[in-house]
Design a protein around this motif. Sequence first.
Motif, mmCIF file in Angstrom:
data_model
loop_
_atom_site.group_PDB
_atom_site.id
_atom_site.type_symbol
_atom_site.label_atom_id
_atom_site.label_comp_id
_atom_site.label_asym_id
_atom_site.label_seq_id
_atom_site.Cartn_x
_atom_site.Cartn_y
_atom_site.Cartn_z
ATOM 1 N N ASN A 1 0.857 -1.191 0.000
ATOM 2 C CA ASN A 1 0.000 0.000 0.000
ATOM 3 C C ASN A 1 0.895 1.244 0.000
ATOM 4 O O ASN A 1 1.017 1.952 0.994
ATOM 5 C CB ASN A 1 -0.929 -0.031 1.222
ATOM 6 C CG ASN A 1 -1.931 1.098 1.194
ATOM 7 O OD1 ASN A 1 -2.057 1.812 0.201
ATOM 8 N ND2 ASN A 1 -2.636 1.271 2.296
ATOM 9 N N ALA A 2 1.554 1.476 -1.126
ATOM 10 C CA ALA A 2 2.497 2.592 -1.245
ATOM 11 C C ALA A 2 2.028 3.521 -2.356
ATOM 12 O O ALA A 2 1.715 3.061 -3.450
ATOM 13 C CB ALA A 2 3.887 2.053 -1.570
ATOM 14 N N VAL A 3 1.951 4.808 -2.043
ATOM 15 C CA VAL A 3 1.507 5.770 -3.055
ATOM 16 C C VAL A 3 2.434 6.985 -3.079
ATOM 17 O O VAL A 3 2.915 7.435 -2.053
ATOM 18 C CB VAL A 3 0.052 6.266 -2.831
ATOM 19 C CG1 VAL A 3 -0.944 5.152 -3.070
ATOM 20 C CG2 VAL A 3 -0.140 6.856 -1.450
ATOM 21 N N LEU B 1 12.795 -2.860 -1.417
ATOM 22 C CA LEU B 1 12.107 -2.877 -0.118
ATOM 23 C C LEU B 1 10.608 -3.091 -0.288
ATOM 24 O O LEU B 1 9.976 -3.830 0.456
ATOM 25 C CB LEU B 1 12.348 -1.558 0.638
ATOM 26 C CG LEU B 1 13.695 -1.400 1.327
ATOM 27 C CD1 LEU B 1 13.871 0.023 1.820
ATOM 28 C CD2 LEU B 1 13.847 -2.392 2.475
ATOM 29 N N LEU B 2 10.043 -2.419 -1.300
ATOM 30 C CA LEU B 2 8.595 -2.475 -1.539
ATOM 31 C C LEU B 2 8.193 -3.660 -2.425
ATOM 32 O O LEU B 2 7.006 -3.891 -2.640
ATOM 33 C CB LEU B 2 8.118 -1.173 -2.193
ATOM 34 C CG LEU B 2 8.329 0.103 -1.379
ATOM 35 C CD1 LEU B 2 7.944 1.328 -2.194
ATOM 36 C CD2 LEU B 2 7.533 0.059 -0.076
ATOM 37 N N LEU B 3 9.203 -4.386 -2.915
ATOM 38 C CA LEU B 3 8.975 -5.487 -3.861
ATOM 39 C C LEU B 3 8.155 -5.025 -5.063
ATOM 40 O O LEU B 3 7.212 -5.684 -5.499
ATOM 41 C CB LEU B 3 8.304 -6.689 -3.164
ATOM 42 C CG LEU B 3 9.131 -7.357 -2.072
ATOM 43 C CD1 LEU B 3 8.339 -8.468 -1.402
ATOM 44 C CD2 LEU B 3 10.457 -7.893 -2.617
ATOM 45 N N ALA C 1 9.663 3.585 -7.398
ATOM 46 C CA ALA C 1 10.531 4.773 -7.410
ATOM 47 C C ALA C 1 11.262 4.655 -8.740
ATOM 48 O O ALA C 1 11.962 3.688 -8.978
ATOM 49 C CB ALA C 1 11.508 4.735 -6.243
ATOM 50 N N ARG C 2 11.041 5.598 -9.620
ATOM 51 C CA ARG C 2 11.567 5.458 -10.972
ATOM 52 C C ARG C 2 13.077 5.377 -10.991
ATOM 53 O O ARG C 2 13.753 6.183 -10.368
ATOM 54 C CB ARG C 2 11.100 6.621 -11.856
ATOM 55 C CG ARG C 2 9.759 6.317 -12.508
ATOM 56 C CD ARG C 2 9.372 7.414 -13.481
ATOM 57 N NE ARG C 2 8.046 7.937 -13.234
ATOM 58 C CZ ARG C 2 7.678 8.709 -12.225
ATOM 59 N NH1 ARG C 2 8.550 9.087 -11.335
ATOM 60 N NH2 ARG C 2 6.446 9.129 -12.103
ATOM 61 N N ILE D 1 3.606 5.138 2.818
ATOM 62 C CA ILE D 1 3.587 3.685 2.931
ATOM 63 C C ILE D 1 2.514 3.296 3.945
ATOM 64 O O ILE D 1 2.660 3.531 5.148
ATOM 65 C CB ILE D 1 4.974 3.141 3.375
ATOM 66 C CG1 ILE D 1 6.116 3.759 2.561
ATOM 67 C CG2 ILE D 1 4.990 1.612 3.307
ATOM 68 C CD1 ILE D 1 6.088 3.513 1.071
ATOM 69 N N ASP D 2 1.430 2.745 3.441
ATOM 70 C CA ASP D 2 0.317 2.256 4.259
ATOM 71 C C ASP D 2 -0.227 3.336 5.214
ATOM 72 O O ASP D 2 -0.700 3.017 6.305
ATOM 73 C CB ASP D 2 0.761 1.011 5.055
ATOM 74 C CG ASP D 2 -0.415 0.174 5.524
ATOM 75 O OD1 ASP D 2 -1.483 0.217 4.884
ATOM 76 O OD2 ASP D 2 -0.266 -0.514 6.558
#
Length: 194
Positions: A5-7, A43-45, A50-51, A67-68
């Motif tokens: 849940n990363a935006v 880390l976020l798989l 992150a471009r 993150i969440d």
Amino acid sequence: MNLHNAVFVISAASERDFPRDGLPQIAFAGKSNVGKSSVINKLLLRKNFARVGEAPGKTTHINYFAIDQKAYFVDLPGYGYAKVSQGEKERWAKLIDGYFAGGHIDLGIMIVDARHKPTANDVTMADWFKATGCNFVVVANKLDKLKKSEIVPNLACIRETLTLPEACPIIPFSAEKGIGREELLKLILQVVEK
């Protein structure tokens, strides 16, 4: 904390853009070509969250990822890349200086290249982290490119060059293979779940 849940929240061009909602901020810093985006993605798989810039020095603002809704991953502009104008370098320095001075950092993650002795710019960045008094960790990325016999001396060289306090961990890391991911996540979760 659900890492899926990363935006992306904001690309801050000046201090007035920094979120001030009290969520813990995990700041990622490193040279332009050290694999900062790759470490965040590992880390976020996620593959291209992150471009990963096709040219170093593409991150010119401070990028915030929620993150969440529990913490921010803060991607600081890469430093030390020669093909950027002096004016742009000064703008970055002012932006980063404002970020460090504001006491925003709950955990600093400084990424260096495990293969090479840290540069003068790396030393300056480590000094900034030490000056804030925040907890920080050094991630020695690109571990997969080293021979086994090179790992211990290279990590010792990094610690010595950056004059790291004993309490500052160095995590051998490979964004390529995922080595060090669990160890780094554990440190991040300790900060977020405080």
